[in-house]
Motif scaffolding. Structure first.
Motif, PDB file in Angstrom:
ATOM      1  N   TYR A  43     -34.734  36.986  23.778  1.00 22.31           N
ATOM      2  CA  TYR A  43     -34.314  36.900  25.092  1.00 22.31           C
ATOM      3  C   TYR A  43     -33.409  36.065  25.346  1.00 22.31           C
ATOM      4  O   TYR A  43     -32.492  36.046  26.147  1.00 22.31           O
ATOM      5  N   GLN A  44     -32.937  35.165  24.186  1.00 21.98           N
ATOM      6  CA  GLN A  44     -31.820  34.263  24.032  1.00 21.98           C
ATOM      7  C   GLN A  44     -30.512  34.779  23.685  1.00 21.98           C
ATOM      8  O   GLN A  44     -29.427  34.559  23.885  1.00 21.98           O
ATOM      9  N   ASN A  45     -30.729  36.173  23.268  1.00 23.74           N
ATOM     10  CA  ASN A  45     -29.720  37.019  22.580  1.00 23.74           C
ATOM     11  C   ASN A  45     -29.842  38.361  23.297  1.00 23.74           C
ATOM     12  O   ASN A  45     -30.033  39.358  22.544  1.00 23.74           O
ATOM     13  N   PRO A  46     -29.845  38.657  24.494  1.00 25.39           N
ATOM     14  CA  PRO A  46     -30.233  40.044  25.020  1.00 25.39           C
ATOM     15  C   PRO A  46     -29.441  41.122  24.909  1.00 25.39           C
ATOM     16  O   PRO A  46     -29.705  42.169  24.995  1.00 25.39           O
ATOM     17  N   GLU A  47     -28.009  40.698  24.622  1.00 25.89           N
ATOM     18  CA  GLU A  47     -26.983  41.891  24.151  1.00 25.89           C
ATOM     19  C   GLU A  47     -27.273  42.428  22.921  1.00 25.89           C
ATOM     20  O   GLU A  47     -26.418  43.437  22.621  1.00 25.89           O
ATOM     21  N   TRP A  48     -28.068  41.879  22.172  1.00 28.57           N
ATOM     22  CA  TRP A  48     -28.228  42.138  20.699  1.00 28.57           C
ATOM     23  C   TRP A  48     -29.544  43.054  20.392  1.00 28.57           C
ATOM     24  O   TRP A  48     -30.533  42.569  20.967  1.00 28.57           O
ATOM     25  N   GLY A  49     -29.508  43.797  19.186  1.00 27.37           N
ATOM     26  CA  GLY A  49     -30.868  44.408  18.664  1.00 27.37           C
ATOM     27  C   GLY A  49     -30.921  43.898  17.470  1.00 27.37           C
ATOM     28  O   GLY A  49     -29.863  43.675  16.686  1.00 27.37           O
TER      29      GLY A  49
END
Length: 134
Positions: free
Chosen positions: A28-34
């Motif tokens: 959730y700190q890096n929501p643009e990544w999978g």
């Protein structure tokens, strides 16, 4: 620790300091990544089996999403998890420096009373106490 009821979600089963929480926070700190389980394993320094099992459980419980090719990601509709993350960030900003494992003690010359003998410190303390009693 009390909870603010308007933000409290009793269905959110996350506890700070657990692998489950750490993975959720990371995603959730890096929501643009999978992220693949291997990438999460490396980022959080956890065993591969733990990463894989925890990610599967988080996905099954709808805490995180998963692409068809196996990448896990934050769900945009989970405002409760975003509030959880925000609370953790606030606590860390307030108290994080108190538990910093890399913190070093103050250098002797910056410590209160550094460079003075015990007798000098005792004399200074006696003088200050005398001023208070006047």
């Amino acid at each position: 620790m009390p909870v603010l009821l308007k933000d409290h979600d009793s269905d959110l089963e996350l506890r700070p300091g657990t692998t489950k929480s750490d993975i959720v926070v990371y995603l959730y700190q890096n929501p643009e990544w999978g992220y693949s389980p291997q990438e999460i394993k490396e980022a959080l320094d956890i065993p591969r089996g733990t990463a894989t099992t925890t990610l599967k459980r988080l996905h099954d419980d709808d805490y995180v999403g998963k692409t068809d090719d196996g990448y896990y990601y934050a769900l945009s509709e989970r405002d409760d998890i975003r509030r959880y993350l925000s609370s953790l960030n606030q606590v860390d900003r307030l108290f994080g420096h108190h538990r910093d494992a890399d913190a070093t003690p103050e250098e002797p010359e910056t410590q209160l009373g550094a460079g003075r003998t015990d007798e000098e410190l005792d004399a200074e303390l006696a003088a200050l106490e005398g001023e208070l009693n006047e």
